[in-house]
Scaffold this motif. Sequence first.
Motif: not given
Lengths: 248, 225, 287
Positions: B12, B15, B18, B174, B177-178, B181-183, B185-188, B191, C35, C166, C170, C193-194, C251
């Motif tokens: 990612y 992105i 960008q 943002r 966060r996309y 919200s897609r995956e 587990p990738l949130t942290l 960030y 989503p 999300p 977490m 997803q989890y 997704l």
Amino acid sequence: MLLRVEDLYKRYGKEDVLKGVSFSLDKGETKVIIGPSGTGKSTLLRCINRLTEPDRGRIWLEDTEITSPKVNINRIRSQIGFVFQDFNLFTHLTALDNVRLGLIRVKGMSKKEATERAMAELARVGLADKARAYPAELSGGQQQRVSIARALAMDPKLILFDEPTSALDPELIGEVLAVMEGLARSGMTMLVVTHEMGFARTVADEIIFMERGVIVEQGPPEQLFRSPKHPRTAEFLRRITDLYGGEQ
Amino acid sequence: MTIEHWLRVWNYLPILLQGLSVNLALLGGLITVGFIIGVVVALLEVYAPPPLRLVAFGYAWIFRSIPEILLLLLMWFGPAQFGIKISPFIAAVLALGLRSSAYQAEIFRGALQAIPVGQALAARALGLSRIGAIRYVLLPQALRLSLAGWGNEFAVVLKDTTLAYAIGVVEVMRQARYIGSREFPLTLPAYITVALLFLILTYAGLFIIGKAERRLRIPGLEARR
Amino acid sequence: MALRRVAVVVLVLGVVGLGGMGAEKFVVGTDAAWPPFEWVSAKGEILGFDVDVMRMIAILEGYEVEIRDIAFDSIIPAVIAGKLDIGASGFTITAERAQVVDFSSPYWSSDQTVLVRAGSGLNVVTALMPGRKVGAQRGTTGAFWVEDNLVAKGVAVELVLYETYPEAIMDLLAGRLDAVIQDEAPSQQAVRQYPGQLVIAGVIKTYEEFGFLVAKGDPKGILPRIERGMKKLKETGAWDNLVAAYFGNPLEAVESAWEACIDLLRVAKDPVAYAACLVQKVRELSK
């Protein structure tokens, strides 16, 4: 007559600093103002180019009345050099740029012309090799010589010196006085506030003794130093000779 | 967080970069707006006659007092009430730029007031007008004295650009966060990646400012920290 | 290069903002972090059920839409202020909201779900006992439900609000929350997803209905066109295909299918063919 000061008054708060001062200066003449500290000598100088506004009285530079509200004061100031006790060189500019600034921004000279003129003035005060140096890289004496060059470059009709050596270490005073003496000999019109009695005696055409906002006595150096008319003058001269060890 | 998560965040990165370029565009815009207005406000605060001075102090007070997020929303919604359409990006540049101008004005004002009186006297004695003295003597000195404080402001406003998402500017936060919200587990990891990007950017920015400071260094006129 | 592109986008936005000319165009606000209703693909495209419905209706009704991503709780204020024309972000129709905006007829029914960690042993009742920490996204009906039905009635759960869903998940996984309240579809997404880490402890029947929203009084006359559009989509079967494609599938599969089919919408401007293409591709890819 180049400069005429008539009945000048200035008061700060409750204190009268100038109480009716009158004198005049001819072209090519050097007058030295002496007197105890806090008697209005510096205020007098600053009133002459209106860095300080006098409360009353009139001043003429040749035919122009400086104290008139209609006068273009910036134009007048560009014709009167001012040398400060603390030099006040522009700290962000080199020696060369300090001298050039007024030429370019006040007199509207081209950069090339201004550079030539500035270099000539720096050479005149013996600092051509320091043109690229910043003020902080120069000794006090050198800084004061640059500030004299800055004043000279403007082709002033008159230069005012406000205790030009008082902030200097003793060993640096000589070089500044030498430059000033050379200027006086070359015919520059000068009004000098100083405690350097040796300079006053040898260079001045006339000495003005000021105390508590008034001119107590004025006359040629020989007369004033040898046989002062006023007891206060005699008292001051006696004390300052004790302090500075007489003739240098 | 496994190695696999990190590898997926790596995908990612384009992105995120960008998004970061939007933050940089915001930064460029807001710091320019803030600089120009900040200098004017500082000059008014120090040199203007009392009524104007009061206006300048009032301006700085207002924009230092209102929370940034509120400024953003006001700048976005406000003009619409008067039929003025501005894009979220422009609204963000203005809101953050006006806020920054108030802080930059403080920095410049401090620097102007730190200049010894003799400098102005010497300038006026040469025959320079008030404006000329400010332009050729006082402001150049003040700007050099401001560099350190200005570097600090840069680091602050760089981070502020992430607030712009609130009014719909798609910047790096943002984008992170996309990804989250897609995956989920990738949130942290996303960030943390953004945090690292900001560490790098702040370091690079301060490095450049430090270099500029050394280049512009004049003996006897050091920026105070 | 990226910077230059941003500059161009800014310029275009500016010009559009100032000019506002050309074909009739409505700006649709959506919080693209939810989503399968709306999210941003790995390639940076905004897609999702709500968004596609908006695009399809626009074609059927002969106007253009610009999809703009914006924080959820800013959407209604932006619609009121006239910065957005339509809100399409899984908005539950509530009396409170209906006082300040106008809703379309319902297009989706949803209940709230209670999400807990697998192995926590909590059920709907024990997860919402006094002293529990319950998370929800700010401004959502899940959050309102907790406030109205638990907190306001003296059940002392601790409600923690998040900017996005999300983030709540977490904190749930990190053990800082005991449960997260959220709509069914996104909750199922989270469970997928989890795998093995989250379970849906139960469903709270709230009988919520989603609607698209516009400014109070519908000054631009958008709602009738949305209604007509939805009717056409349902009559042609496109609606059902879209539902089948977006809900209950990974997704990644939806994104790939969307990319493969979107030109049917963008270029060919054929919503029916697009929906058919989407559901077929998703099924192929999910296998």
